[in-house]
Design a protein around this motif. Structure first.
Motif, PDB file in Angstrom:
ATOM      1  N   LEU A  54      -0.653  -4.548   2.353  1.00 29.30           N
ATOM      2  CA  LEU A  54      -1.164  -3.288   1.644  1.00 29.30           C
ATOM      3  C   LEU A  54      -2.188  -2.623   2.557  1.00 29.30           C
TER       4      LEU A  54
ATOM      5  N   GLN B  78      -0.247  -0.341   4.736  1.00 32.68           N
ATOM      6  CA  GLN B  78       0.302   0.877   4.029  1.00 32.68           C
ATOM      7  C   GLN B  78      -0.850   1.717   3.705  1.00 32.68           C
TER       8      GLN B  78
ATOM      9  N   ARG C 131      -3.087   1.046   1.602  1.00 30.78           N
ATOM     10  CA  ARG C 131      -3.442   0.911   0.078  1.00 30.78           C
ATOM     11  C   ARG C 131      -4.292  -0.012  -0.109  1.00 30.78           C
ATOM     12  N   ALA C 132      -5.103  -0.936   0.909  1.00 34.44           N
ATOM     13  CA  ALA C 132      -6.299  -1.650   0.545  1.00 34.44           C
ATOM     14  C   ALA C 132      -6.941  -1.349   1.683  1.00 34.44           C
TER      15      ALA C 132
ATOM     16  N   LEU D 277      -1.071  -1.945  -6.976  1.00 40.17           N
ATOM     17  CA  LEU D 277      -0.946  -1.806  -5.737  1.00 40.17           C
ATOM     18  C   LEU D 277       0.320  -1.847  -4.765  1.00 40.17           C
TER      19      LEU D 277
ATOM     20  N   GLY E  66       2.301   1.106  -6.203  1.00 37.51           N
ATOM     21  CA  GLY E  66       1.783   1.945  -5.520  1.00 37.51           C
ATOM     22  C   GLY E  66       1.879   3.577  -5.950  1.00 37.51           C
ATOM     23  N   ARG E  67       2.549   3.867  -7.146  1.00 37.13           N
ATOM     24  CA  ARG E  67       3.016   5.024  -7.512  1.00 37.13           C
ATOM     25  C   ARG E  67       2.599   5.435  -8.921  1.00 37.13           C
TER      26      ARG E  67
ATOM     27  N   ASP F 219      -2.044   6.587 -12.616  1.00 33.06           N
ATOM     28  CA  ASP F 219      -2.195   6.381 -11.251  1.00 33.06           C
ATOM     29  C   ASP F 219      -2.364   4.709 -10.784  1.00 33.06           C
TER      30      ASP F 219
ATOM     31  N   LEU G  39      -2.278   3.500  -8.233  1.00 35.88           N
ATOM     32  CA  LEU G  39      -2.961   3.131  -6.704  1.00 35.88           C
ATOM     33  C   LEU G  39      -4.624   2.955  -7.179  1.00 35.88           C
ATOM     34  N   ARG G  40      -4.858   3.941  -8.087  1.00 36.50           N
ATOM     35  CA  ARG G  40      -6.176   4.094  -8.427  1.00 36.50           C
ATOM     36  C   ARG G  40      -6.649   2.826  -9.313  1.00 36.50           C
TER      37      ARG G  40
ATOM     38  N   THR H  86      -6.731  -0.351  -7.236  1.00 36.76           N
ATOM     39  CA  THR H  86      -7.891  -0.285  -6.178  1.00 36.76           C
ATOM     40  C   THR H  86      -9.014  -0.863  -6.892  1.00 36.76           C
TER      41      THR H  86
END
Length: 185
Positions: A81, A84, A86-87, A136, A139-140, A146, A148-149, A152
């Motif tokens: 992550l 990518q 994402r983290a 995550l 991630g889409r 959302d 991803l949000r 997170t």
């Protein structure tokens, strides 16, 4: 000793390279597949412990492999992550650092003949990490959400619980260690 619970744990370890490979090639299909394999691997974590206790097949190998498989699965996904984007790396470093600190503390305890079992905070930490990682990894957006949000936000919540549970393990271990030295002295 190889039994069904230990085989499930080994299956979780075997799933790690597949998840990493799928995450290495980002795309809608690979993200979906990585998420499904991750969820399946996490379900084996619940299943292997339940089966081991129910079937009275708790083994030293299982006690060693189960937490190792959990850490390998979670930490591998966290590293991917970060790769990518994402983290945040600092969050992953804190989570992995906690895992290393608690593992080291357990090694010291084992050397002294003590077993440090997972407590409620450690178990809750694992569940929250898993719940955070699912969105995550995907991630889409999913049905207007959302992911991803959401992931997170959950990852930050998992971080707080991860640090707290690590502090709790270490505090209790050293308090018990000091208390035991007072009795010996």
């Amino acid at each position: 000793m190889f039994n069904l619970p230990n085989s499930l744990t080994l299956g979780r370890v075997a799933a790690v390279p597949l998840i990493v490979l799928l995450m290495y090639f980002p795309g809608a299909i690979t993200a979906w597949l990585a998420t499904l394999v991750f969820i399946a691997a996490c379900l084996t974590d619940m299943l292997d412990g339940m089966l081991a206790r129910r079937r009275k097949e708790v083994t030293s190998m299982g006690k060693f492999l189960d937490p190792l498989a959990d850490k390998l699965l979670i930490c591998s996904v966290l590293v991917m992550l970060v790769q990518q984007g994402r983290a945040p790396a600092w969050v992953v470093i804190l989570i992995i650092g906690r895992e290393l600190a608690v593992t080291g503390m357990r090694a010291i305890a084992a050397e002294r003949g003590l077993v440090v079992a997972a407590d409620k905070y450690g178990k809750l930490k694992t569940v929250l990490q898993i719940v955070a990682l699912v969105p995550l990894i995907y991630g889409r957006d999913f049905f207007g959400l959302d992911f991803l949000r959401i992931g997170t936000f959950l990852l930050y919540a998992a971080l707080v619980l991860t640090v707290f549970s690590g502090w709790n393990y270490l505090y209790n271990f050293y308090a018990n260690l000091l208390h035991g030295q007072e009795r010996e002295g």
